[in-house]
Design a protein around this motif. Structure first.
Motif, PDB file in Angstrom:
ATOM      1  N   HIS A 146      -1.336  -2.966   4.850  1.00 54.69           N
ATOM      2  CA  HIS A 146      -2.352  -1.942   4.289  1.00 54.69           C
ATOM      3  C   HIS A 146      -1.693  -1.061   3.215  1.00 54.69           C
ATOM      4  O   HIS A 146      -2.196  -0.815   2.203  1.00 54.69           O
ATOM      5  N   LYS A 147      -0.653  -0.831   3.466  1.00 50.44           N
ATOM      6  CA  LYS A 147       0.330   0.179   2.608  1.00 50.44           C
ATOM      7  C   LYS A 147       0.527  -0.775   1.258  1.00 50.44           C
ATOM      8  O   LYS A 147       0.141  -0.200   0.228  1.00 50.44           O
ATOM      9  N   GLN A 148       0.594  -2.270   1.360  1.00 51.76           N
ATOM     10  CA  GLN A 148       0.966  -2.833   0.199  1.00 51.76           C
ATOM     11  C   GLN A 148      -0.296  -3.033  -0.561  1.00 51.76           C
ATOM     12  O   GLN A 148      -0.546  -2.891  -1.727  1.00 51.76           O
ATOM     13  N   ALA A 149      -1.516  -3.590   0.002  1.00 52.16           N
ATOM     14  CA  ALA A 149      -2.626  -3.789  -0.440  1.00 52.16           C
ATOM     15  C   ALA A 149      -3.214  -2.500  -1.282  1.00 52.16           C
ATOM     16  O   ALA A 149      -3.912  -2.474  -2.380  1.00 52.16           O
ATOM     17  N   TRP A 193       9.556  -0.919  10.486  1.00 51.47           N
ATOM     18  CA  TRP A 193       9.565  -1.506   9.202  1.00 51.47           C
ATOM     19  C   TRP A 193       9.322  -0.335   8.123  1.00 51.47           C
ATOM     20  O   TRP A 193       8.756   0.611   8.390  1.00 51.47           O
ATOM     21  N   ILE A 194       9.759  -0.671   7.052  1.00 51.01           N
ATOM     22  CA  ILE A 194       9.509   0.632   6.043  1.00 51.01           C
ATOM     23  C   ILE A 194       8.976  -0.376   4.837  1.00 51.01           C
ATOM     24  O   ILE A 194       9.156  -1.482   4.602  1.00 51.01           O
ATOM     25  N   ASN A 202       4.143   4.158   0.214  1.00 48.77           N
ATOM     26  CA  ASN A 202       5.185   4.318   0.995  1.00 48.77           C
ATOM     27  C   ASN A 202       4.758   4.469   2.534  1.00 48.77           C
ATOM     28  O   ASN A 202       3.994   5.395   2.841  1.00 48.77           O
ATOM     29  N   GLY A 203       5.703   4.059   3.397  1.00 48.29           N
ATOM     30  CA  GLY A 203       5.132   4.124   4.809  1.00 48.29           C
ATOM     31  C   GLY A 203       6.316   3.207   5.697  1.00 48.29           C
ATOM     32  O   GLY A 203       7.078   2.476   5.481  1.00 48.29           O
ATOM     33  N   THR A 204       6.009   3.820   6.884  1.00 51.90           N
ATOM     34  CA  THR A 204       6.818   3.141   8.216  1.00 51.90           C
ATOM     35  C   THR A 204       5.867   2.847   9.180  1.00 51.90           C
ATOM     36  O   THR A 204       5.006   3.438   9.270  1.00 51.90           O
ATOM     37  N   SER A 205       6.406   1.948  10.166  1.00 54.14           N
ATOM     38  CA  SER A 205       5.652   1.650  11.143  1.00 54.14           C
ATOM     39  C   SER A 205       5.794   2.900  12.266  1.00 54.14           C
ATOM     40  O   SER A 205       6.827   3.501  12.199  1.00 54.14           O
ATOM     41  N   LYS A 206       4.926   3.123  13.165  1.00 59.39           N
ATOM     42  CA  LYS A 206       5.062   4.338  14.068  1.00 59.39           C
ATOM     43  C   LYS A 206       5.946   4.291  14.797  1.00 59.39           C
ATOM     44  O   LYS A 206       6.517   5.469  15.133  1.00 59.39           O
ATOM     45  N   ALA A 260      -2.529   2.980   8.956  1.00 56.88           N
ATOM     46  CA  ALA A 260      -1.291   3.267   8.261  1.00 56.88           C
ATOM     47  C   ALA A 260      -0.059   2.478   9.190  1.00 56.88           C
ATOM     48  O   ALA A 260       0.989   2.480   8.601  1.00 56.88           O
ATOM     49  N   ASN A 261      -0.466   2.126  10.273  1.00 59.03           N
ATOM     50  CA  ASN A 261       0.680   1.299  11.123  1.00 59.03           C
ATOM     51  C   ASN A 261       0.836  -0.243  10.574  1.00 59.03           C
ATOM     52  O   ASN A 261       1.228  -1.142  11.049  1.00 59.03           O
ATOM     53  N   ASP A 262      -0.258  -0.701   9.454  1.00 50.16           N
ATOM     54  CA  ASP A 262      -0.213  -2.081   8.959  1.00 50.16           C
ATOM     55  C   ASP A 262       0.416  -2.001   7.814  1.00 50.16           C
ATOM     56  O   ASP A 262       0.196  -1.399   6.808  1.00 50.16           O
TER      57      ASP A 262
END
Ligand SMILES: Cc1cc2nc3c(=O)[nH]c(=O)nc-3n(C[C@H](O)[C@H](O)[C@H](O)COP(=O)(O)OP(=O)(O)OC[C@H]3O[C@@H](n4cnc5c(N)ncnc54)[C@H](O)[C@@H]3O)c2cc1C
Lengths: 421, 151
Positions: B124-127, A373-374, A394-398, B119-121
């Motif tokens: 978590h990024k949204q909240a 996911w992103i 912003n981030g992505t799944s590992k 960081a893999n949640d």
């Protein structure tokens, strides 16, 4: 002027919110405010359908008409999974019946030919004219020309329609050791991870069918534009014998008859060419003088209301607008809510809310049972008057996981529900 | 009747005051965000005054609360949750519903995801993208929404 609300318009607003009962003694409203405001939405995709729905969800005191060229909508989201048989077009097909039934949106199946902004009217292809108080456009994109490209032979399958079924057939007919080539235009284009996702899905299909086929990815960008770690790992590890990823490869010319793609450095032959040409805002935007951003490809809008900076009372959301937010369905839905709220406020003499937020999220299949996911969130920046990425949002799944794969369907079904029912 | 009105005013006040209180408690720790907390506070306070101004109507609590959020514009922020959690927080998929939860529970749940440092949640990024003040407003708004509205 902002936030200064006259007594008259405030009462009107309260009336719109269904609370007019106690203010019968209110001064007689002017003619304009007395009639029910009519909002026309053009385009029933992720942007337009959401806007039409939420306008009526939030206020029963406005009339909303959705004008859409097609009888139903075929979602591009999840459509890559049609290529490997994990989804059918029927599963991604949405009618507008629920917007009509549940929210009282009036649906007209027609193509809008032109906009007469001076008279606040839209003209349908058949000649009929309809008046609006506010007009919301979410007509999506159109493609720019590539020399020699015949889009009937070399499909993009990048629009909400059934072309993906033809592409599926083309791919299924690829013989042993055959080559599938997908080309990615320069940013900005619709769905940043989409082309890489498609490359993975086709590579996975080749791998499982033991086709021995190759997938060539010609990327006009300097590197993978989004979720690079996961995609690079997929290309260089998971599909290392199948995928050839070529960055910085702008397609300059295509010979559709011979199946040849010409870039600055090389010519590529392939059995199936999936050429995604560069995009710009839909013809409706260009033909009506609304593509006024710096690049003259997209519509410049005020991100507080999505109102055109060119023409008042016209709002543009989704892939056609040029705020710099990603061109994607999830965030088109997000923009639609900001726009719907702003339109209701503007019709009541209020100014739009000052600190809108939008977010984007997307699950991407990497193999037949894993996905990544992103996500990102945007906030209005008061000093630049632009939507800006919130740092750290912003981030992505590992890594691609099976859990993400299942979550992908939940996410998509939620988005479909929030948009079409 | 009078009592009911008092209670409904009280509820709205509570909903919105929760927000204001949280602003002050959050202001110090919040990293600099592009959203101006003081400005949101002003917007909420104004909406509160406006809502109270028309509270002599015997409008049901939910409509009143809804109106306060409409007036403040924060409804459009709360609605950003609905892409994944369903319209008005009524989820039809495996993603949890938010509808039917109290404002306190919602604040707790969202804040827990904000602070879990995972960081893999995705959540978590949204909240993490929302200030505590916004989370409080979002929670207050969603806690006032009736179940299955609009279906
Ligand atoms: C393969 C693929 C995968 C994708 N995956 C994702 C994903 O995982 N997540 C994500 O967020 N996004 C994804 N997207 C992107 C997403 O589909 C688009 O960003 C989204 O559809 C944009 O919505 P829109 O409302 O702007 O335009 P569209 O969805 O294109 O809708 C525009 C509508 O307007 C109508 N229209 C146009 N002109 C007129 C006219 N003159 N009169 C009447 N009607 C008109 C069209 O018929 C169409 O129905 C993907 C896209 C592709 C191609």
């Amino acid at each position: 002027m902002r936030n200064k609300v006259s007594g008259l318009s405030r009462r009107h607003f309260l009336k719109m919110m269904g609370l007019g009962v106690g203010i019968a003694a209110a001064p007689i409203l002017t003619k304009a405010t007395q009639s029910r405001p009519h909002i026309i939405v053009v385009g029933g995709g992720f942007g337009g359908a959401t806007a039409a729905k939420y306008l009526r969800h939030w206020s029963k005191d406005v009339d909303v008409t959705l004008i859409e060229a097609n009888a139903s909508y075929q979602s591009p989201i999840l459509s890559n999974l049609i290529l490997n048989g994990q989804r059918s077009l029927e599963q991604l097909n949405f009618s507008y019946d629920k917007l009509a039934k549940n929210y009282g949106v009036k649906i007209i199946q027609a193509k809008v030919k032109s906009i007469h902004s001076g008279k606040k009217q839209v003209e349908l292809e058949e000649g009929k004219k309809l008046s609006y108080d506010r007009l919301i456009l979410s007509p999506g994109i159109q493609f720019m020309d590539i020399k020699g490209l015949d889009q009937k032979k070399n499909l993009h399958a990048w629009m909400p329609n059934s072309e993906i079924l033809q592409l599926k057939q083309q791919i299924a007919s690829i013989k042993k050791e055959g080559v599938f080539l997908i080309s990615i235009p320069k940013k900005p284009y619709r769905c940043p991870p989409g082309p890489y996702e498609r490359a993975c899905v086709v590579a996975d299909y080749f791998k499982r069918k033991k086709v021995g086929g190759k997938v060539i990815v010609l990327d006009a960008n300097a590197k993978v534009t989004v979720n690079a770690d996961n995609f690079m790992r997929a290309f260089y590890e998971t599909y290392k014998d199948i995928v050839e990823y070529v960055p910085q490869s702008l397609v300059e010319e295509v010979d559709s008859d011979k199946g040849v793609v010409i870039t600055e450095v090389e010519n590529y032959h392939a059995d199936v060419l999936n050429i995604i040409p560069p995009h710009q805002a839909s013809a409706l935007i260009h033909d009506n003088g609304l593509a006024n951003d710096k690049t003259e490809r997209w519509a410049a809008v005020d991100p507080l209301s999505y109102e055109s900076t060119q023409t008042p009372y016209i709002h543009i959301i989704g892939d056609s607008q040029g705020t710099g937010q990603p061109k994607a369905g999830h965030i088109a839905n997000a923009e639609a809510k900001i726009c719907a709220d702003a339109v209701l406020r503007l019709l009541s003499g209020y100014s739009p809310y000052d600190f809108p937020r939008t977010n984007s999220a997307c699950y991407t299949p990497i193999t037949k049972n894993t996905a990544t996911w992103i996500t990102s969130t945007y906030a209005y920046d008061v000093s630049s008057k632009k939507m800006k990425l919130i740092k750290g949002s912003n981030g992505t799944s590992k890594a691609p996981t099976e859990e993400n794969y299942h979550r992908m369907y939940d996410w998509a079904n939620s988005l479909f529900g929030d948009t079409f029912s | 009747m009078q009592d009911k009105r008092q209670r409904s005013i009280f509820t709205i006040k509570k909903l919105l005051l929760v927000t204001l209180v949280l602003f002050f408690s959050a202001c110090n720790v919040e990293e600099k965000k592009s959203v101006n907390n003081a400005a949101i506070e002003k917007i909420v306070a104004e909406a509160m005054v406006q809502t109270e101004a028309i509270s002599p109507l015997s409008a049901p609590r939910l409509i009143q609360a809804n109106m306060a959020f409409s007036l403040s514009g924060l409804r459009s922020v709360a609605a950003q949750c609905f892409q994944c959690h369903g319209t008005d927080g009524n989820s039809k998929t495996g993603i949890p519903s938010l509808n039917g939860l109290s404002d306190d529970t919602l604040i707790q749940l969202i804040t827990a995801r904000k602070t879990n440092n995972n960081a893999n949640d995705l959540m978590h990024k949204q909240a993490g993208a929302y200030t505590n003040a916004e989370i409080a407003v979002i929670a207050s708004y969603i806690s006032t929404l009736p179940k299955e509205m609009g279906e």
